[in-house]
Design a protein around this motif. Structure first.
Motif, short mmCIF file in Angstrom:
data_model
loop_
_atom_site.label_atom_id
_atom_site.label_comp_id
_atom_site.label_asym_id
_atom_site.label_seq_id
_atom_site.Cartn_x
_atom_site.Cartn_y
_atom_site.Cartn_z
N THR A 1 38.22 25.25 131.73
CA THR A 1 39.10 25.97 130.79
C THR A 1 40.50 25.39 130.73
O THR A 1 41.39 26.01 130.10
N LYS A 2 40.72 24.22 131.34
CA LYS A 2 42.05 23.60 131.30
C LYS A 2 42.54 23.47 129.85
O LYS A 2 41.74 23.15 128.96
N THR A 3 43.80 23.70 129.67
CA THR A 3 44.52 23.71 128.36
C THR A 3 44.20 24.94 127.51
O THR A 3 44.87 25.17 126.51
N ALA B 1 31.47 14.25 141.66
CA ALA B 1 31.84 12.93 141.14
C ALA B 1 31.94 12.96 139.62
O ALA B 1 31.39 13.84 138.96
N VAL B 2 32.67 11.99 139.12
CA VAL B 2 32.78 11.73 137.68
C VAL B 2 32.18 10.35 137.45
O VAL B 2 32.48 9.42 138.20
N ALA B 3 31.33 10.20 136.43
CA ALA B 3 30.79 8.88 136.12
C ALA B 3 31.93 7.95 135.75
O ALA B 3 32.75 8.31 134.89
N GLY C 1 28.33 15.67 135.93
CA GLY C 1 27.97 15.92 134.54
C GLY C 1 29.02 16.76 133.84
O GLY C 1 29.49 17.77 134.37
N MET C 2 29.41 16.28 132.66
CA MET C 2 30.41 16.93 131.83
C MET C 2 29.80 17.08 130.42
O MET C 2 28.59 16.95 130.26
N SER C 3 30.65 17.34 129.43
CA SER C 3 30.12 17.57 128.08
C SER C 3 29.23 16.43 127.59
O SER C 3 28.22 16.68 126.93
N GLY C 4 29.60 15.19 127.91
CA GLY C 4 28.90 14.04 127.34
C GLY C 4 27.68 13.58 128.12
O GLY C 4 26.87 12.81 127.59
N VAL D 1 27.35 21.65 136.73
CA VAL D 1 27.88 20.82 135.66
C VAL D 1 29.22 21.41 135.23
O VAL D 1 29.37 22.64 135.19
N ARG D 2 30.18 20.54 134.95
CA ARG D 2 31.54 20.98 134.60
C ARG D 2 31.77 20.69 133.12
O ARG D 2 31.97 19.53 132.74
N VAL D 3 31.73 21.72 132.31
CA VAL D 3 31.72 21.49 130.86
C VAL D 3 32.94 22.14 130.21
O VAL D 3 33.15 23.35 130.33
N GLY D 4 33.74 21.31 129.55
CA GLY D 4 34.93 21.78 128.86
C GLY D 4 34.75 21.76 127.36
O GLY D 4 34.46 22.77 126.72
N SER D 5 34.92 20.56 126.77
CA SER D 5 35.03 20.47 125.31
C SER D 5 33.79 20.97 124.58
O SER D 5 33.91 21.57 123.50
N ALA D 6 32.60 20.77 125.11
CA ALA D 6 31.39 21.23 124.41
C ALA D 6 31.34 22.75 124.34
O ALA D 6 30.64 23.31 123.50
N MET E 1 37.50 20.67 121.36
CA MET E 1 38.23 19.48 121.79
C MET E 1 39.63 19.89 122.24
O MET E 1 40.32 20.64 121.55
N ARG E 2 40.07 19.36 123.38
CA ARG E 2 41.41 19.68 123.84
C ARG E 2 42.43 18.90 123.02
O ARG E 2 42.20 17.74 122.67
N PRO E 3 43.59 19.53 122.72
CA PRO E 3 44.62 18.87 121.93
C PRO E 3 45.20 17.65 122.65
O PRO E 3 45.59 16.68 122.01
N LEU F 1 45.00 14.97 126.30
CA LEU F 1 44.19 14.57 127.45
C LEU F 1 44.56 15.45 128.62
O LEU F 1 45.72 15.74 128.84
N GLY F 2 43.58 15.87 129.36
CA GLY F 2 43.93 16.70 130.50
C GLY F 2 42.73 16.88 131.39
O GLY F 2 41.63 16.58 131.03
C1 PLP Z 1 38.20 17.94 132.08
C2 PLP Z 1 37.19 17.73 133.15
C3 PLP Z 1 35.82 18.04 132.93
C4 PLP Z 1 35.29 18.55 131.60
O1 PLP Z 1 35.27 17.52 130.67
P1 PLP Z 1 34.60 17.70 129.21
O2 PLP Z 1 34.31 16.32 128.79
O3 PLP Z 1 35.62 18.39 128.37
O4 PLP Z 1 33.38 18.53 129.38
C5 PLP Z 1 34.95 17.86 133.98
N1 PLP Z 1 35.35 17.39 135.18
C6 PLP Z 1 36.64 17.08 135.42
C7 PLP Z 1 37.02 16.56 136.78
C8 PLP Z 1 37.60 17.24 134.42
O5 PLP Z 1 38.88 16.91 134.67
#
Ligand code: PLP
Length: 248
Positions: free
Chosen positions: A47-49, A183-185, A218-221, A234-239, A243-245, A247-248
Motif C-alpha cells: 500500500t506504499k504511496t 527476495a526480489v527478482a 513475486g510482485m504484480s508482474g 506474494v507482495r502485490v501493489g500496482s495490480a 499504478m503509483r504516481p 517510483l517507490g
Molecule cells: C513496491 C514493492 C512491491 C510491489 O510492487 P508492484 O510491482 O507494485 O506489485 C513488492 N515488493 C517490494 C520490496 C516493493 O518495494
C-alpha cells in the motif's frame, strides 16, 4: 488543516474490489497450475504511496496483510488505520536504516528486509524493549549476489552480509523469530530463473532452520512464476491499487 476522510469513496472501493478480485484469480490460477492449495499463499497488499483509507477499505474486503517500504510513511499510516479500528498484519518490506528499528518494531508484525547482522542486532534490541512477543523476520536475499544492492549473500563467507551469519543472528535473537526468506527478482533476470534459484536457497536454509518456511517472492508482474516456485507470500501493489504516481 483538513480532516482526512475516514472512508473511501464508493468508486474507489469498487476499483479496489475489482483489483483484488483480479489478483485473487491470478493467485488461484497459479496455485492450480502448480498443484498447490490457495491457502498456502498469503497476499500481502503493498500500500506504499496510497492512503490509510485504502488500507481500511482493503481490510474490509478481506485483505489481512499489508506491506510498506518507508518508515516515515508507514508509521503514521499504521496509527491512522488502527484508529479506524482495523488491525491488519503490517509487513515492512523496504530498506531499513538501523536508526529506524525502534519505530518499525512498534507497528510491524513482520520485517521482510533484514540483510545484515548489524540490522538484526538493532531490531533485536528494539523488539526486546518495545514488544511483548518476538518480531517475525524474513532475511532478504540477493539472488544475483550483487553486494551493491540489498540482500544477504547466499554462499558467501562474509560475517556481516553472508546469508548464513545473518540467518544465524536472527535465529539466535530472543526478540526475533526467523520465519523465512524474501527476495526480489533482479532486473534483467527471467523470473523463473530467479525464483528457481531462490527456492534452492530456501531449501538449504530450511535444512538448518526447519521453522523458516516462508518464501516471500513475486510482485504484480511475476507472481505466477513465484507461486510456481513455491512462494508462500506474494507482495502485490500496482495490480491491486493502481499504478503509483512515483517510483517507490
Ligand atoms: C513496491 C514493492 C512491491 C510491489 O510492487 P508492484 O510491482 O507494485 O506489485 C513488492 N515488493 C517490494 C520490496 C516493493 O518495494
Amino acid at each position: 488543516m483538513t480532516d482526512s476522510p475516514t472512508t473511501v469513496r464508493p468508486e474507489r472501493r469498487a476499483e479496489l474490489a475489482a483489483g483484488l478480485a483480479r489478483v485473487r484469480a491470478r493467485v488461484a490460477d497459479a496455485c492450480a497450475a502448480a498443484g498447490r492449495d490457495t491457502g498456502e499463499v498469503t497476499l500481502v497488499a503493498v500500500t506504499k504511496t496510497y492512503p490509510a483509507v485504502d488500507v481500511v477499505a482493503l481490510a474490509g474486503l478481506g485483505v489481512t496483510d499489508v506491506g510498506e517500504n518507508r518508515d516515515q510513511e508507514a508509521a503514521p499510516k499504521a496509527v491512522e488505520v488502527a484508529g479506524a479500528g482495523v488491525t491488519p498484519r503490517w509487513h515492512f518490506i523496504g530498506r531499513l536504516q538501523r536508526n529506524k528499528a525502534r519505530s518499525v518494531v512498534r507497528y510491524a508484525d513482520v520485517v521482510q528486509s533484514v540483510d545484515s547482522v548489524r540490522l538484526a542486532a538493532a531490531l533485536d534490541t528494539a523488539a526486546s524493549e518495545v514488544r511483548d512477543r518476538p518480531l517475525d523476520v524474513l532475511v532478504q536475499v540477493s539472488i544475483d549476489g550483487d553486494p551493491a544492492r540489498g540482500g544477504a549473500l547466499p554462499g558467501v563467507a562474509d560475517p556481516e552480509r553472508g546469508l548464513d551469519p545473518v540467518a544465524a543472528a536472527v535465529a539466535g535473537a530472543a526478540g526475533l523469530r526467523l520465519a523465512g526468506l524474501m527476495a526480489v527478482a533482479p532486473l534483467g533476470w527471467e523470473p523463473d530463473r530467479a525464483f528457481a534459484r531462490l527456492a534452492e536457497v530456501a531449501a538449504r536454509l530450511r535444512a538448518d532452520h526447519p521453522g523458516a518456511t516462508a518464501v516471500s517472492a513475486g510482485m504484480s508482474g511475476d507472481l505466477e512464476s513465484a507461486i510456481n516456485h513455491g512462494a508462500t507470500h506474494v507482495r502485490v501493489g500496482s495490480a491491486l491499487l493502481g499504478m503509483r504516481p512515483t517510483l517507490g
